[in-house]
Scaffold this active site. Sequence first.
Site, PDB file in Angstrom:
ATOM      1  N   ASN A  57     -17.430  15.863  -7.412  1.00 12.68           N
ATOM      2  CA  ASN A  57     -17.674  14.838  -8.056  1.00 12.68           C
ATOM      3  C   ASN A  57     -18.436  13.725  -7.811  1.00 12.68           C
ATOM      4  O   ASN A  57     -19.211  12.795  -8.062  1.00 12.68           O
ATOM      5  CB  ASN A  57     -16.705  14.464  -9.360  1.00 12.68           C
ATOM      6  CG  ASN A  57     -16.581  15.810 -10.205  1.00 12.68           C
ATOM      7  OD1 ASN A  57     -17.928  16.769 -10.274  1.00 12.68           O
ATOM      8  ND2 ASN A  57     -15.772  15.600 -11.367  1.00 12.68           N
ATOM      9  N   ARG A 307     -16.614   3.023 -23.380  1.00 14.10           N
ATOM     10  CA  ARG A 307     -17.304   5.067 -23.722  1.00 14.10           C
ATOM     11  C   ARG A 307     -16.882   5.635 -24.661  1.00 14.10           C
ATOM     12  O   ARG A 307     -17.497   6.358 -25.581  1.00 14.10           O
ATOM     13  CB  ARG A 307     -17.085   5.820 -22.187  1.00 14.10           C
ATOM     14  CG  ARG A 307     -17.996   5.399 -20.993  1.00 14.10           C
ATOM     15  CD  ARG A 307     -17.240   5.592 -19.977  1.00 14.10           C
ATOM     16  NE  ARG A 307     -18.544   5.199 -18.471  1.00 14.10           N
ATOM     17  CZ  ARG A 307     -18.211   5.970 -17.777  1.00 14.10           C
ATOM     18  NH1 ARG A 307     -17.700   6.473 -17.292  1.00 14.10           N
ATOM     19  NH2 ARG A 307     -19.455   5.943 -17.023  1.00 14.10           N
ATOM     20  N   HIS A 415     -14.284  13.131 -17.933  1.00 14.27           N
ATOM     21  CA  HIS A 415     -13.340  12.372 -16.788  1.00 14.27           C
ATOM     22  C   HIS A 415     -11.836  13.565 -17.910  1.00 14.27           C
ATOM     23  O   HIS A 415     -12.188  12.877 -18.800  1.00 14.27           O
ATOM     24  CB  HIS A 415     -13.208  11.038 -16.648  1.00 14.27           C
ATOM     25  CG  HIS A 415     -13.256  10.442 -15.408  1.00 14.27           C
ATOM     26  ND1 HIS A 415     -12.800  10.119 -14.332  1.00 14.27           N
ATOM     27  CD2 HIS A 415     -11.315   9.685 -15.504  1.00 14.27           C
ATOM     28  CE1 HIS A 415     -11.624  10.184 -13.491  1.00 14.27           C
ATOM     29  NE2 HIS A 415     -10.842   9.175 -14.380  1.00 14.27           N
TER      30      HIS A 415
HETATM   31  C1  FAD Z   1     -21.431  13.144 -12.588  1.00  5.86           C
HETATM   32  C2  FAD Z   1     -21.073  12.053 -12.892  1.00  5.86           C
HETATM   33  C3  FAD Z   1     -21.367  10.918 -12.717  1.00  5.86           C
HETATM   34  C4  FAD Z   1     -20.433   9.771 -12.363  1.00  5.86           C
HETATM   35  N1  FAD Z   1     -20.469   8.591 -12.475  1.00  5.86           N
HETATM   36  C5  FAD Z   1     -19.183   7.301 -11.608  1.00  5.86           C
HETATM   37  C6  FAD Z   1     -19.720   5.991 -11.028  1.00  5.86           C
HETATM   38  O1  FAD Z   1     -21.033   5.699 -11.014  1.00  5.86           O
HETATM   39  N2  FAD Z   1     -18.792   5.377 -10.621  1.00  5.86           N
HETATM   40  C7  FAD Z   1     -17.331   5.858 -11.634  1.00  5.86           C
HETATM   41  O2  FAD Z   1     -16.406   5.194 -10.695  1.00  5.86           O
HETATM   42  N3  FAD Z   1     -16.802   7.165 -11.474  1.00  5.86           N
HETATM   43  C8  FAD Z   1     -18.426   8.207 -11.619  1.00  5.86           C
HETATM   44  N4  FAD Z   1     -17.621   8.961 -12.133  1.00  5.86           N
HETATM   45  C9  FAD Z   1     -16.369   9.603 -11.914  1.00  5.86           C
HETATM   46  C10 FAD Z   1     -15.888  10.071 -10.391  1.00  5.86           C
HETATM   47  O3  FAD Z   1     -16.718  10.168 -10.021  1.00  5.86           O
HETATM   48  C11 FAD Z   1     -14.959  10.648 -10.109  1.00  5.86           C
HETATM   49  O4  FAD Z   1     -13.575  10.215 -11.195  1.00  5.86           O
HETATM   50  C12 FAD Z   1     -14.678  10.669  -8.790  1.00  5.86           C
HETATM   51  O5  FAD Z   1     -15.682  10.961  -7.623  1.00  5.86           O
HETATM   52  C13 FAD Z   1     -13.350  11.250  -8.440  1.00  5.86           C
HETATM   53  O6  FAD Z   1     -12.840  11.968  -7.002  1.00  5.86           O
HETATM   54  P1  FAD Z   1     -11.554  12.827  -6.810  1.00  5.86           P
HETATM   55  O7  FAD Z   1     -11.793  12.475  -4.850  1.00  5.86           O
HETATM   56  O8  FAD Z   1     -10.953  12.311  -7.142  1.00  5.86           O
HETATM   57  O9  FAD Z   1     -12.345  14.282  -6.702  1.00  5.86           O
HETATM   58  P2  FAD Z   1     -14.081  15.079  -6.484  1.00  5.86           P
HETATM   59  O10 FAD Z   1     -14.914  13.987  -6.285  1.00  5.86           O
HETATM   60  O11 FAD Z   1     -14.151  15.947  -7.472  1.00  5.86           O
HETATM   61  O12 FAD Z   1     -13.532  15.990  -5.246  1.00  5.86           O
HETATM   62  C14 FAD Z   1     -12.565  16.548  -5.407  1.00  5.86           C
HETATM   63  C15 FAD Z   1     -12.659  18.284  -4.648  1.00  5.86           C
HETATM   64  O13 FAD Z   1     -11.445  18.869  -4.562  1.00  5.86           O
HETATM   65  C16 FAD Z   1     -12.129  20.082  -4.445  1.00  5.86           C
HETATM   66  N5  FAD Z   1     -11.081  20.763  -5.260  1.00  5.86           N
HETATM   67  C17 FAD Z   1     -10.520  21.387  -6.044  1.00  5.86           C
HETATM   68  N6  FAD Z   1      -9.697  21.830  -6.047  1.00  5.86           N
HETATM   69  C18 FAD Z   1      -9.381  22.634  -4.946  1.00  5.86           C
HETATM   70  C19 FAD Z   1      -8.638  23.000  -4.112  1.00  5.86           C
HETATM   71  N7  FAD Z   1      -7.918  24.202  -4.960  1.00  5.86           N
HETATM   72  N8  FAD Z   1      -8.740  23.682  -3.030  1.00  5.86           N
HETATM   73  C20 FAD Z   1      -9.483  22.990  -2.310  1.00  5.86           C
HETATM   74  N9  FAD Z   1     -10.467  22.247  -2.935  1.00  5.86           N
HETATM   75  C21 FAD Z   1     -10.404  22.218  -4.182  1.00  5.86           C
HETATM   76  C22 FAD Z   1     -13.180  19.894  -5.231  1.00  5.86           C
HETATM   77  O14 FAD Z   1     -13.891  20.864  -5.413  1.00  5.86           O
HETATM   78  C23 FAD Z   1     -13.572  18.940  -5.201  1.00  5.86           C
HETATM   79  O15 FAD Z   1     -14.684  18.962  -4.479  1.00  5.86           O
HETATM   80  C24 FAD Z   1     -18.641   9.998 -12.106  1.00  5.86           C
HETATM   81  C25 FAD Z   1     -18.703  11.167 -12.578  1.00  5.86           C
HETATM   82  C26 FAD Z   1     -19.457  13.016 -13.012  1.00  5.86           C
HETATM   83  C27 FAD Z   1     -19.149  13.738 -13.050  1.00  5.86           C
END
Ligand code: FAD
Length: 477
Positions: A57, A307, A415
């Site tokens: 994401n 939101r 989220h």
């Molecule tokens: C469209 C959208 C717009 C957003 N805009 C904003 C914004 O502008 N500002 C803001 O602060 N937040 C925003 N958010 C929220 C924010 O982007 C997310 O909360 C954040 O990116 C989460 O990051 P993360 O690293 O925790 O997870 P992610 O970036 O989702 O990364 C997790 C990764 O782990 C991988 N994964 C999962 N399970 C496994 C497994 N079993 N084995 C190996 N890999 C695995 C997934 O495929 C994924 O690539 C937005 C969310 C979305 C969906």
Amino acid sequence: MMHFMKGVALPFSAAKEWLEVVDKAFRFLGYHRFYPPVLKKSQKVVILEKRPTYGGNSIINGGEYNAWDDEFHLRQQLNLGDDSAELHKNDTLKGGDNYGSPDLVAMLTAKAPDALNWMLDKGGLKLRQILNRTGGHSAYRTHTCVEGVGRGYTEAIKKIAEGNGSEIRLNSTLTWIWRKDSDAQSPVEGIEVQTGKKTKNIKITNALILASGGFSRDIKMRQSFNPSIVPEFNCTNQPGATGEVIRYAQAIGADTLQMAFIQLYPYAEPETGILDAPAVYPFRGPGYGIVYVNKMGKRFVNEMERRDVVSMAQIKTGMKPTFSIFNEEMIPKMGTKEEVEKGIEKGRFVRAETLAELAEKLHIPADVFQETIANHNKYLAENKDPDFGRQFTKAMMPLVNGPFYAIAQWPAVHHTMGGLRINQDAMVIDIFGNPIPRLFAAGEVTGGIHGANRLGGNAIPDCVVFGRIAGTSAIKG
Ligand SMILES: Cc1cc2nc3c(=O)[nH]c(=O)nc-3n(C[C@H](O)[C@H](O)[C@H](O)COP(=O)(O)OP(=O)(O)OC[C@H]3O[C@@H](n4cnc5c(N)ncnc54)[C@H](O)[C@@H]3O)c2cc1C
């Protein structure tokens, strides 16, 4: 992050940067004998990603990052009032109905500017010269990267991680976590990873950092914690946001919290739930005077609201979709002319020279709509909104001069605020309250930070701040 710490990951760069800061602070205080732990040459950072591309994401997000300051002091430059770590903390706690951990929120908000500056200085991140006050925030603190999409941040972090020798392995799915037993002293020993048809185990010698994101895409999991988030809702997330890693961590004793708190994004594309570049304008707009109207041409909520409040108000209108209304003068405050032109070509934004023409294009009653906008202009001039109590600021503009623009919007699952319980060192806590040795977590996989409702723009700093903390903690062992 977000992403660069999938699976077995020690973000050496993150840790090193952070330790330099700590070291400086210790020296300043007169403690000259502080020797930060460093990653040994024999230690390796491996980032596992189950999808064929990196980024989750984080790479598709709206590129919005909250920080009460930055190295350019953008807020001061743009004369947008005051802000502080304390104010950001209080807004975040209040925005989550005080369900967030005050300690973790204090950490997130205090360190958000440092984490931003780190990506600017070391990763080549670039910011737009705009700053927004978005729903639930009481200050202008939402930064946007030049790309207007999360790739700006993920590329910066990827550059830092790879520059320090981290290896990203795509198509590599974590399928289990090995721990001898759930005794408090028992560390994580390894993981099972599936690549294509092959499954293998990897030994964890130092640390496993979980950064696998949330579970918005897993309808069954969503339903099991919050049945009100019905399957019919669209979803803004990438397909990999399925939450299985939370289950694997639970299976070795990890505690979870607040799993029922699931957020809807009020401004997604109404038919598909996509959150593309145009869908970020309604989010950025409130601080500059954007107005939300329903299909009857009437306002239905205070545009400065969180939101969850906006989403519920939309659903209560019983009329899909609702619209955001802005004019030409607001565009440079929220984004770029090019982005808007592209959005018009794709049929996402609608443009008209007059409000009457815009109403016609949106198929809403022109007389009611014009009256709504005239009333809002009057409220803004008088600094009092008797209908919804909107808090006006000097930066807000009336909708007087055309061309006028509109975009349709509707809530979609966005989220998951709940997840693994962590402490201030980003260590995963077990169901008895003890840290699980060698297990760390950061980002949306964790819970207890945003509380009942995440304020927009707080997730990227959450990921980067706690990712850096997890890296530092992991390296210490
Ligand atoms: C469209 C959208 C717009 C957003 N805009 C904003 C914004 O502008 N500002 C803001 O602060 N937040 C925003 N958010 C929220 C924010 O982007 C997310 O909360 C954040 O990116 C989460 O990051 P993360 O690293 O925790 O997870 P992610 O970036 O989702 O990364 C997790 C990764 O782990 C991988 N994964 C999962 N399970 C496994 C497994 N079993 N084995 C190996 N890999 C695995 C997934 O495929 C994924 O690539 C937005 C969310 C979305 C969906």
